[in-house]
Motif scaffolding. Structure first.
Motif, short mmCIF file in Angstrom:
data_model
loop_
_atom_site.label_atom_id
_atom_site.label_comp_id
_atom_site.label_asym_id
_atom_site.label_seq_id
_atom_site.Cartn_x
_atom_site.Cartn_y
_atom_site.Cartn_z
N ASP A 172 0.81 -1.23 0.00
CA ASP A 172 0.00 0.00 0.00
C ASP A 172 0.84 1.27 0.00
O ASP A 172 0.31 2.37 -0.13
N ILE A 173 2.15 1.10 0.19
CA ILE A 173 3.02 2.29 0.15
C ILE A 173 3.58 2.42 -1.26
O ILE A 173 4.18 1.49 -1.79
N HIS A 174 3.35 3.60 -1.81
CA HIS A 174 3.66 3.75 -3.22
C HIS A 174 5.14 4.04 -3.50
O HIS A 174 5.64 3.81 -4.60
N GLY A 175 5.86 4.55 -2.50
CA GLY A 175 7.28 4.85 -2.72
C GLY A 175 7.90 5.43 -1.46
O GLY A 175 7.22 5.63 -0.45
N LEU A 176 9.19 5.71 -1.54
CA LEU A 176 9.91 6.29 -0.39
C LEU A 176 10.46 7.65 -0.76
O LEU A 176 10.86 7.88 -1.92
N VAL A 177 10.49 8.53 0.23
CA VAL A 177 11.19 9.82 0.08
C VAL A 177 12.19 9.88 1.22
O VAL A 177 11.80 9.77 2.40
N GLU A 203 27.92 2.48 -2.12
CA GLU A 203 27.18 1.31 -1.63
C GLU A 203 25.73 1.66 -1.29
O GLU A 203 24.80 0.96 -1.69
N LYS A 204 25.55 2.77 -0.59
CA LYS A 204 24.19 3.17 -0.19
C LYS A 204 23.37 3.58 -1.42
O LYS A 204 22.18 3.26 -1.52
N ILE A 205 24.02 4.30 -2.32
CA ILE A 205 23.29 4.70 -3.53
C ILE A 205 22.88 3.45 -4.32
O ILE A 205 21.76 3.34 -4.81
N GLY A 206 23.78 2.48 -4.39
CA GLY A 206 23.47 1.22 -5.09
C GLY A 206 22.28 0.52 -4.44
O GLY A 206 21.37 0.03 -5.12
N SER A 244 18.55 -0.13 -5.96
CA SER A 244 17.93 -1.46 -6.09
C SER A 244 16.47 -1.38 -5.60
O SER A 244 15.59 -2.03 -6.16
N LEU A 245 16.20 -0.56 -4.59
CA LEU A 245 14.82 -0.40 -4.11
C LEU A 245 13.96 0.31 -5.17
O LEU A 245 12.77 0.02 -5.32
N SER A 246 14.60 1.20 -5.88
CA SER A 246 13.83 1.98 -6.87
C SER A 246 13.40 1.12 -8.06
O SER A 246 12.62 1.57 -8.89
N GLN A 247 13.91 -0.11 -8.13
CA GLN A 247 13.41 -1.02 -9.18
C GLN A 247 12.04 -1.55 -8.75
O GLN A 247 11.27 -2.03 -9.58
N LEU A 248 11.74 -1.46 -7.46
CA LEU A 248 10.49 -2.00 -6.93
C LEU A 248 9.40 -0.94 -6.81
O LEU A 248 8.22 -1.20 -7.01
N LYS A 265 23.06 8.92 -12.21
CA LYS A 265 23.34 7.73 -13.04
C LYS A 265 22.37 6.59 -12.70
O LYS A 265 22.44 5.53 -13.28
N THR A 266 21.53 6.82 -11.71
CA THR A 266 20.63 5.76 -11.25
C THR A 266 19.19 6.09 -11.61
O THR A 266 18.91 7.11 -12.26
N ASN A 267 18.30 5.24 -11.09
CA ASN A 267 16.88 5.42 -11.31
C ASN A 267 16.24 6.29 -10.22
O ASN A 267 15.05 6.54 -10.21
N LEU A 268 17.08 6.73 -9.27
CA LEU A 268 16.56 7.51 -8.14
C LEU A 268 16.11 8.89 -8.59
O LEU A 268 16.72 9.47 -9.50
N LYS A 269 15.09 9.41 -7.94
CA LYS A 269 14.62 10.76 -8.26
C LYS A 269 15.24 11.72 -7.24
O LYS A 269 15.30 11.40 -6.06
#
Ligand code: SF4
Length: 331
Positions: free
Chosen positions: A137-142, A153-156, A160-164, A202-206
């Motif tokens: 039910d949670i649509h994403g994280l900020v 490492e943390k960005i990686g 990986s969470l942002s793929q979900l 370089k990632t999928n993160l916003k």
């Protein structure tokens, strides 16, 4: 040949200027890209952030970078050290209930707002974030943090969470001017921030960036320069704030011993309207002014009336026929 324009006609011209909105990313009279527009266009409904106080501290307060904190910061160091992952889920559910009353059809994001939410070991971050990722039910994280609390490492891991589900990283910057960052006691430089943005981009993160207007030693041109530079970065959103002078902060103590001049509402609203014209038009404007903190606020008092500040910015944009990105120039 010259035409004279009557007062009534002049009124009509002004009215038309207000009504015809040339900004393409708007569903109403807003001449900038609002979070509301982003929500409706991408999800067909409201997306809202449920704020959380996680078990985090800040390296700029606990002595790692500094023990003083940013001069305007009202946060305590490591205020919730005993908070468990289960407590955090409970906190989320309690706060969510309030938002659901307001927006029953909205989509919630879990917003890790207080302090520096990546300032912990990777193992602990995984324990904290995973239940929020697992909750359908949670649509994403900020995740609000500092540029010096993110490494490869943390960005990686966050990527990986942002793929979900969508993961936003909210970075405090405040100003592109190193002298200002030094005076604020931010404990990092503009270049440190840029290095971090380069890695994140370089990632999928916003990426969302916090900016503060009205630092005492900054000129209007310096603040416009901040908007100009940040508006060209590979980021997705910005939050603009007026400097709040709060009780029980180093800046508040300074103000109480000798009050200093701050931007007036008229100066701030015009400045923000000008800043909007310099930002890339596809950057989401998450905030035009800060809110809350009424009890702690020493100055400026006009910031309490947030709606009035936003209305004034809208009026200036329409009156000048400005819109977000009107004067944006690529590097
Ligand atoms: S980085 Fe944030 S939490 Fe840390 S001292 Fe500055 S404002 Fe406070």
């Amino acid at each position: 040949m010259s035409f004279s324009v009557s007062k009534a006609e002049k009124g009509l011209l002004d009215y038309n200027k207000v009504m015809i909105n040339p900004f393409p990313y708007s569903l109403d009279n807003k001449r900038y890209l609002t979070w509301n527009y982003y929500s409706l266009k991408n999800y067909g409904r409201k997306i809202y952030k449920v704020p959380l106080d996680g078990p985090f501290s800040c390296p700029n307060r606990d002595g790692t970078v500094s023990a003083k904190g940013c001069l305007y910061c009202a946060g305590g160091s490591n205020a919730f050290p005993e908070l468990s992952a289960a407590d955090l889920r409970l906190q989320y559910r309690q706060r969510l209930a309030l938002f659901q009353k307001k927006w029953p059809d909205g989509l919630p994001l879990a917003y890790f707002q207080s302090y520096s939410n990546t300032y912990d070991s990777l193992a602990n971050l995984k324990k904290i974030y995973q239940p929020f990722i697992d909750d359908p039910d949670i649509h994403g994280l900020v995740i609000a943090t500092r540029c010096d609390c993110l490494d490869e490492e943390k960005i990686g891991y966050l990527n990986s969470l942002s793929q979900l589900k969508p993961v936003w990283v909210e970075l405090g910057l405040q100003s592109v001017h190193d002298q200002t960052l030094k005076e604020m006691n931010r404990g990092h430089s503009y270049q440190d921030f840029l290095n971090c943005v380069e890695q994140l981009a370089k990632t999928n993160l916003k990426i969302s960036v916090h900016l503060i207007n009205g630092w005492m030693s900054e000129s209007e041109e310096m603040m416009l320069e901040t908007a100009r530079k940040v508006g060209r970065l590979p980021i997705q959103a910005v939050k603009l704030h007026m400097l709040h002078v709060l009780r029980d902060t180093p800046l508040g103590d300074q103000y109480e011993s000798q009050a200093f001049e701050l931007l007036s509402k008229a100066q701030y609203t015009r400045l923000v309207a000008r800043q909007l014209t310099l930002l890339r038009p596809d950057i989401i404007i998450e905030r035009l002014t800060g809110d809350g903190l009424k009890d702690q606020l020493l100055a400026p008092e006009w910031t309490i009336k947030k709606v009035s500040v936003i209305n004034d910015i809208d009026k200036i944009m329409a009156g000048e026929d400005w819109w977000q990105g009107k004067y944006y120039e690529e590097d």
